[in-house]
Scaffold this motif. Structure first.
Motif, PDB file in Angstrom:
ATOM      1  N   VAL A 103     -15.429  -7.563  36.208  1.00 18.68           N
ATOM      2  CA  VAL A 103     -15.884  -8.846  35.443  1.00 18.68           C
ATOM      3  C   VAL A 103     -17.060  -9.066  36.220  1.00 18.68           C
ATOM      4  O   VAL A 103     -18.050  -9.588  35.384  1.00 18.68           O
ATOM      5  N   ASN A 104     -17.054  -9.188  37.387  1.00 20.50           N
ATOM      6  CA  ASN A 104     -18.334  -9.756  38.011  1.00 20.50           C
ATOM      7  C   ASN A 104     -19.646  -9.117  38.041  1.00 20.50           C
ATOM      8  O   ASN A 104     -20.687  -9.316  37.629  1.00 20.50           O
ATOM      9  N   MET A 105     -19.411  -7.630  37.983  1.00 18.78           N
ATOM     10  CA  MET A 105     -20.554  -6.561  37.783  1.00 18.78           C
ATOM     11  C   MET A 105     -20.997  -6.708  36.306  1.00 18.78           C
ATOM     12  O   MET A 105     -22.269  -6.605  36.042  1.00 18.78           O
ATOM     13  N   LEU A 106     -19.702  -7.142  35.286  1.00 19.27           N
ATOM     14  CA  LEU A 106     -20.263  -7.207  33.803  1.00 19.27           C
ATOM     15  C   LEU A 106     -21.131  -8.322  33.924  1.00 19.27           C
ATOM     16  O   LEU A 106     -22.177  -8.378  33.330  1.00 19.27           O
ATOM     17  N   GLU A 107     -20.999  -9.693  34.413  1.00 21.93           N
ATOM     18  CA  GLU A 107     -21.819 -10.864  34.533  1.00 21.93           C
ATOM     19  C   GLU A 107     -23.064 -10.465  35.082  1.00 21.93           C
ATOM     20  O   GLU A 107     -24.147 -11.003  34.386  1.00 21.93           O
ATOM     21  N   ARG A 108     -23.364  -9.603  36.068  1.00 18.86           N
ATOM     22  CA  ARG A 108     -24.547  -9.364  36.569  1.00 18.86           C
ATOM     23  C   ARG A 108     -25.300  -8.381  35.800  1.00 18.86           C
ATOM     24  O   ARG A 108     -26.413  -8.549  35.772  1.00 18.86           O
ATOM     25  N   MET A 109     -24.804  -7.534  35.121  1.00 18.39           N
ATOM     26  CA  MET A 109     -25.626  -6.610  34.211  1.00 18.39           C
ATOM     27  C   MET A 109     -25.940  -7.303  33.019  1.00 18.39           C
ATOM     28  O   MET A 109     -26.826  -7.110  32.709  1.00 18.39           O
ATOM     29  N   ALA A 110     -25.306  -8.420  32.710  1.00 18.52           N
ATOM     30  CA  ALA A 110     -25.683  -9.384  31.378  1.00 18.52           C
ATOM     31  C   ALA A 110     -26.968  -9.913  31.788  1.00 18.52           C
ATOM     32  O   ALA A 110     -27.935 -10.138  30.931  1.00 18.52           O
ATOM     33  N   LEU A 111     -27.078 -10.553  32.907  1.00 18.14           N
ATOM     34  CA  LEU A 111     -28.167 -11.038  33.371  1.00 18.14           C
ATOM     35  C   LEU A 111     -29.471 -10.137  33.353  1.00 18.14           C
ATOM     36  O   LEU A 111     -30.659 -10.540  32.933  1.00 18.14           O
ATOM     37  N   ILE A 112     -29.302  -8.759  33.997  1.00 16.28           N
ATOM     38  CA  ILE A 112     -30.340  -7.915  33.706  1.00 16.28           C
ATOM     39  C   ILE A 112     -30.664  -7.511  32.569  1.00 16.28           C
ATOM     40  O   ILE A 112     -31.804  -7.277  32.269  1.00 16.28           O
ATOM     41  N   THR A 113     -29.782  -7.415  31.613  1.00 14.77           N
ATOM     42  CA  THR A 113     -29.930  -6.838  30.250  1.00 14.77           C
ATOM     43  C   THR A 113     -30.716  -8.193  29.772  1.00 14.77           C
ATOM     44  O   THR A 113     -31.867  -7.766  28.903  1.00 14.77           O
ATOM     45  N   ILE A 114     -30.361  -9.484  29.869  1.00 17.59           N
ATOM     46  CA  ILE A 114     -31.411 -10.346  29.246  1.00 17.59           C
ATOM     47  C   ILE A 114     -32.824 -10.309  30.079  1.00 17.59           C
ATOM     48  O   ILE A 114     -33.683 -10.586  29.082  1.00 17.59           O
ATOM     49  N   PHE A 115     -32.799 -10.060  31.371  1.00 23.20           N
ATOM     50  CA  PHE A 115     -34.294  -9.918  31.873  1.00 23.20           C
ATOM     51  C   PHE A 115     -35.010  -8.757  31.164  1.00 23.20           C
ATOM     52  O   PHE A 115     -36.279  -9.261  31.052  1.00 23.20           O
ATOM     53  N   ILE A 116     -34.464  -7.892  30.913  1.00 25.75           N
ATOM     54  CA  ILE A 116     -35.300  -6.654  30.113  1.00 25.75           C
ATOM     55  C   ILE A 116     -35.524  -7.266  28.556  1.00 25.75           C
ATOM     56  O   ILE A 116     -36.652  -6.894  28.230  1.00 25.75           O
ATOM     57  N   TYR A 117     -34.656  -7.860  28.074  1.00 26.36           N
ATOM     58  CA  TYR A 117     -34.969  -8.393  26.596  1.00 26.36           C
ATOM     59  C   TYR A 117     -36.193  -9.279  26.791  1.00 26.36           C
ATOM     60  O   TYR A 117     -36.958  -9.421  25.771  1.00 26.36           O
ATOM     61  N   ILE A 118     -36.125 -10.247  27.731  1.00 26.94           N
ATOM     62  CA  ILE A 118     -37.237 -11.262  27.918  1.00 26.94           C
ATOM     63  C   ILE A 118     -38.687 -10.325  27.996  1.00 26.94           C
ATOM     64  O   ILE A 118     -39.615 -10.965  27.467  1.00 26.94           O
TER      65      ILE A 118
END
Length: 397
Positions: free
Chosen positions: A4-19
């Motif tokens: 779950v913790n890794m999934l949260e961090r992966m979401a942040l990285i995906t948002i970074f790429i989206y931006i």
């Protein structure tokens, strides 16, 4: 909990790429072929992404991390090829090595290998294009490879085994999902860009087709009027008819020499003078045409068959309806940013000047052509009164 913790961090990285993909940098990622600048930008962005993956990692024991660093290297390799993947893997792997720990060397080496695996999968599945599923599969293989490298190169094999029991499933699953999502976002952006490119090409093709259609409407319009005038003189003045036929032949000879939709102002004026000669033969002393031309503009690029329909409009709606005839003045001056063109007459004018742009074939065609060639701001300006009419427009220098 780790997953779950890794999934949260992966979401942040995906948002970074989206931006990132909302900026002009996106264009560097969605091309079919990358130049040196694109590759450099790709190395910078995905190295930052991989380093962020390390910083976002979750400490397990003895400087060991459950992290998403491999995602940057794998995606870089999958998009840019093995060399790009290896470079990003080396930069981010070296950064991870500086953190120390019994897996430092193994993690540094594995990141380089994972970048190469991402590039290898793109080559193996080249025919599938940019495919999130293939990228996700590459991540699974790369992460399994990382686990093997950790076992091979770690200083403490027992600690390495214990570590992998804790992190292996989470890293394989979450990082593979992350690669899949990031490539899917990039693929969607590429489809959007490709669609925009196709739309631009379609608009350009439509623009060329419409310009050709408009030009085709104007040329017969002038020809039919000219032949009517010449046919009238054939019965009364053979020499004059011969002169007018020469003018008409000169006109169409000149149009055949024109390629595309542009000529020079000098050639356009020659066409106008040939046309005016025919119209003056028709109206005799009732028609006078004045040319007020800046000689410095004679060699500028000028849209073909623009002036003649406007001059014809002045003669037909202004001079023809006036018993004593009148004067048509063609003025072309050098403005600050544009060339200023005005065709005016002292005829009787015509009603509903604005409606002529939507109802009159000649002026409607001219207005459409100007807007197609130069944009919405380059349209005809028409004024008309009992004392005459004026049609003016600008073209960019």
């Amino acid at each position: 909990m780790l997953m779950v913790n890794m999934l949260e961090r992966m979401a942040l990285i995906t948002i970074f790429i989206y931006i990132i993909l909302q900026t002009n940098i996106m264009k560097c990622f969605v091309k079919d072929k990358f130049d040196r600048k694109d590759k450099m930008m790709m190395i910078i962005i995905f190295s930052i992404l991989a380093i962020l993956g390390t910083y976002f990692g979750i400490y397990i024991k003895d400087q060991s991390l459950a992290n998403s660093r491999p995602v940057g290297a794998i995606v870089a390799g999958y998009l840019g090829g093995p060399v790009i993947g290896i470079i990003v893997g080396f930069i981010s792997g070296l950064h991870r090595y500086s953190f120390g720990g019994f897996t430092a060397l193994a993690c540094g080496l594995s990141t380089i290998v994972e970048g190469a695996i991402g590039g290898g999968f793109r080559i193996l599945f080249k025919k599938k294009g940019l495919n999130p599923a293939v990228a996700g599969l590459a991540a699974v293989v790369a992460e399994i490879t990382q686990m093997i490298i950790i076992l091979m190169f770690s200083k403490d094999i027992n600690s390495a085994i214990d570590l992998e029991k804790t992190i292996a499933l989470s890293m394989i699953l979450i990082n593979s999902i992350g690669v899949f999502l990031i490539v899917m976002v990039i693929e969607s952006s590429k489809k959007l860009v490709d669609g925009e490119v196709k739309l631009i090409k379609l608009k350009e093709e439509n623009k060329v087709a419409e310009l050709k259609a408009l030009k085709a409407q104007i040329e017969p319009h002038f020809l039919f009027n000219s032949l009517n005038v010449i046919s009238a003189y054939c019965r009364t003045d053979g020499e004059k008819a011969r002169e007018l036929i020469l003018n008409l032949s000169n006109y169409f000879r000149a149009t055949l020499e024109i390629e595309g939709d542009f000529s020079t102002l000098k050639k356009e004026l020659a066409l106008i003078k040939a046309y005016v000669a025919i119209e003056q033969a028709r109206f005799s002393n009732r028609l006078e045409v004045k040319f007020l031309i800046d000689d410095n503009l004679l060699d500028i690029k000028f849209p073909i068959l623009i002036l003649q329909p406007i001059v014809e409009n002045s003669i037909k709606h202004g001079i023809l309806k006036k018993i004593n005839g009148g004067i048509v003045t063609i003025s072309i001056r050098n403005g600050e940013d544009d060339v200023n063109i005005e065709i005016s007459d002292n005829g009787v004018g015509f009603e509903n000047a604005d409606e002529s742009l939507s109802t009159g074939l000649g002026l409607k065609n001219i207005n459409n052509r100007l807007r197609l060639l130069y944009g919405e701001s380059y349209s005809l300006n028409i004024t008309s009164s009992n004392n005459g009419s004026s049609v003016s427009f600008n073209i960019p220098k």
